[in-house]
Design an enzyme around this catalytic site. Structure first.
Site, PDB file in Angstrom:
ATOM      1  N   ASP A  91       0.821  -1.214   0.000  1.00 35.84           N
ATOM      2  CA  ASP A  91       0.000   0.000   0.000  1.00 35.84           C
ATOM      3  C   ASP A  91       0.856   1.266   0.000  1.00 35.84           C
ATOM      4  O   ASP A  91       0.402   2.335   0.412  1.00 35.84           O
ATOM      5  CB  ASP A  91      -0.908   0.024   1.244  1.00 35.84           C
ATOM      6  CG  ASP A  91      -2.043  -0.986   1.164  1.00 35.84           C
ATOM      7  OD1 ASP A  91      -2.245  -1.567   0.083  1.00 35.84           O
ATOM      8  OD2 ASP A  91      -2.725  -1.195   2.184  1.00 35.84           O
ATOM      9  N   ASP A 146       5.612  -9.925   8.072  1.00 35.88           N
ATOM     10  CA  ASP A 146       5.913  -8.523   7.806  1.00 35.88           C
ATOM     11  C   ASP A 146       7.221  -8.443   7.036  1.00 35.88           C
ATOM     12  O   ASP A 146       8.048  -9.355   7.084  1.00 35.88           O
ATOM     13  CB  ASP A 146       6.018  -7.740   9.113  1.00 35.88           C
ATOM     14  CG  ASP A 146       4.649  -7.482   9.741  1.00 35.88           C
ATOM     15  OD1 ASP A 146       3.635  -7.694   9.052  1.00 35.88           O
ATOM     16  OD2 ASP A 146       4.610  -7.074  10.916  1.00 35.88           O
ATOM     17  N   ASP A 148       9.970  -6.992   7.437  1.00 33.16           N
ATOM     18  CA  ASP A 148      11.245  -6.989   8.151  1.00 33.16           C
ATOM     19  C   ASP A 148      11.581  -8.337   8.780  1.00 33.16           C
ATOM     20  O   ASP A 148      12.521  -8.424   9.579  1.00 33.16           O
ATOM     21  CB  ASP A 148      11.252  -5.887   9.215  1.00 33.16           C
ATOM     22  CG  ASP A 148       9.969  -5.844  10.028  1.00 33.16           C
ATOM     23  OD1 ASP A 148       8.900  -6.092   9.453  1.00 33.16           O
ATOM     24  OD2 ASP A 148      10.026  -5.548  11.228  1.00 33.16           O
ATOM     25  N   ASP A 240      -4.205  -8.134  14.765  1.00 35.58           N
ATOM     26  CA  ASP A 240      -3.750  -9.482  15.066  1.00 35.58           C
ATOM     27  C   ASP A 240      -4.326  -9.985  16.388  1.00 35.58           C
ATOM     28  O   ASP A 240      -4.877 -11.087  16.477  1.00 35.58           O
ATOM     29  CB  ASP A 240      -2.222  -9.527  15.086  1.00 35.58           C
ATOM     30  CG  ASP A 240      -1.596  -8.342  15.820  1.00 35.58           C
ATOM     31  OD1 ASP A 240      -2.325  -7.564  16.459  1.00 35.58           O
ATOM     32  OD2 ASP A 240      -0.360  -8.197  15.764  1.00 35.58           O
TER      33      ASP A 240
END
Length: 481
Positions: A91, A146, A148, A240
């Site tokens: 996004d 994610d 990272d 989450d």
């Protein structure tokens, strides 16, 4: 000196009692981790022909430098490539979408079944991106990472085996590891805090049979559980935690793999860490407000589990309560009011537990670096977490009042330019508050400096680090490599 107003004493005493209970919760989790036996997860070994299709979702937002790294790790997963579907949910609005496009094209050229989904409207933020991607796939299992993080090759083999063996299990969560743990004292402190969460808190809940919250990344979900729980919702900043608790309320169980480590990148700047902690604090309190009525009405949960889950999602309220206690305590520090015997006794108990419980909790995460290194990390964690009092209290208060803000990702690099000026102003708030509190205490009650040293040092430290982030931008060591 005058006797304190009864209402002030009542509210201050109530606040100190709440802080005492939250400290006892940390101590109880630590004791459970020590005393309860380990609990193994049943796993089923699947033949190659039985391996199901898995969807891997990689949500990104202005993280172009990381997309190649996460795609390399995804391609290295030990799983048949014809049963692996990958979605890059980008996004981004900063121009880094081009990096994702090139990385996806290169991965597709190497045979990976991968698509790039880009939304121009960030409806429901990360939750919205995950929901939109899920609607474009029929895979029965969904892994989420994610940008990272870099999953190990065996990740899917281990997690799919667990969900295949337990048809009532919604998801299995792996443990976070840290690529740049030793980059600075700040990253070491973050690693200590996260290790305490995963090695002590999550493990204690797993051994006790409590729901283990999904941590937003490094987990594998059963698609049927996501849909049965109502799907991803973006009305909190911790989608989450929200989904994992809603799944539990629908009767689904969760699993935890302490020994399955997924390396990730810690924020390298104090401002980035502050942004992350603000989002987590506010999101937890939003879930507290949203889910507490359902939790206490649920026939799925025995009373003791309802109580412990309430402490779990209400723990960040310690920042709101702590800030209120600090303000209510100022007249006593200034000598303008005299405390009664009850509030004095409660304050002593709250203070002792407020220091002892977190120290025991943090130390229980491990002492692999030796006692001196462990002590530095534990005391650093206490001080820097105290330095987040103003920011996190604001996040918790906004959640209590229903004030909505957008999902702000955690930056993993230090940027220069315009954002540096923002860091200066942010750091000045904590710096000014710490110095003002120090001046007030020295003027009115010098002895109280000992009592407030951790808070004052934390505010000044967090503020000063943010100021330095603004004037000395660098590329972190892990990225320069």
């Amino acid at each position: 000196m005058l006797a304190a107003e009864p209402s002030v004493e009542v509210f201050l005493t109530l606040g100190l009692v709440i802080l005492t209970l939250l400290s006892l919760n940390l101590l109880a989790l630590t004791l459970i981790r020590w005393l309860m036996p380990k609990r193994a997860l049943e796993s089923r070994e699947l033949a190659e022909a039985e391996l199901p299709e898995v969807l891997v979702q990689l949500p990104l937002y202005n993280e172009g430098e990381l997309v190649e790294r996460i795609l390399r790790a995804t391609m290295a997963l030990d799983w048949p490539i014809d049963r692996l579907q990958v979605q890059v949910l980008d996004d981004s609005t900063d121009g880094s979408l081009a990096l994702s496009q090139r990385a996806v094209a290169a991965a597709r050229h190497q045979g990976l079944r991968v698509e790039l989904l880009h939304r121009t409207q960030r409806t429901a933020f990360k939750a919205g991106a995950l929901a939109e991607g899920l609607a474009r796939s029929a895979a029965p299992y969904v892994a989420i990472f994610d940008a990272d993080f870099a999953p190990p090759q065996e990740f899917l083999r281990q997690t799919v085996g667990v969900l295949s063996a337990a048809t009532d299990m919604a998801y299995v969560q792996a443990r976070w590891d840290h690529v740049n743990r030793d980059e600075s004292l700040l990253t070491r402190v973050q690693a200590r805090l996260l290790d305490s969460h995963f090695r002590v808190e999550q493990e204690a809940r797993w051994r006790l049979g409590l729901p283990v919250p999904f941590n937003g990344t490094c987990g594998l979900w059963r698609r049927a559980a996501i849909e049965d729980a109502g799907g991803w919702e973006g009305d909190t900043l911790t989608e989450d935690l929200d989904l994992s608790l809603r799944a539990r309320l629908r009767g689904w169980r969760s699993g935890y793999l302490l020994d399955l480590k997924v390396p990730g990148v810690l924020p390298v700047s104090a401002r980035a860490w502050r942004v992350q902690q603000f989002r987590w604090t506010k999101g937890f309190v939003q879930c507290f407000m949203k889910l507490m009525p359902r939790i206490w009405r649920s026939p799925e949960l025995p009373i003791w589990q309802r109580l412990l889950i309430s402490f779990q999602i209400g723990q960040p309220l310690a920042f709101v309560v702590g800030a209120a206690c600090l303000l209510l305590g100022l007249p006593f520090m200034a000598g303008a009011a005299v405390a009664g015997e009850t509030i004095g006794a409660v304050a002593v108990v709250a203070s002792i537990l407020g220091f002892a419980a977190p120290i025991i909790f943090l130390t229980s995460a491990g002492t692999g670096g030796g006692p001196r290194r462990t002590a530095a990390e534990v005391m650093g964690a206490l001080a820097l977490t105290s330095g987040l009092l103003l920011s996190n209290a604001r996040g918790g208060l906004e959640a209590l009042l229903g004030y909505r803000t957008e999902f702000v990702r955690t930056p993993k690099t230090r940027d220069s330019g315009r954002s540096a000026r923002l860091r200066w102003s942010n750091g000045f708030i904590e710096l000014a508050a710490g110095l003002a509190l120090l001046g007030f205490v020295l003027w009115e009650q010098p002895f109280a400096v000992i009592y407030l040293a951790m808070l004052i040092g934390g505010l000044v430290g967090v503020g000063a680090m943010q100021v330095l982030d603004g004037v000395a931008p660098i590329r972190p060591v892990w990225l320069r490599r």
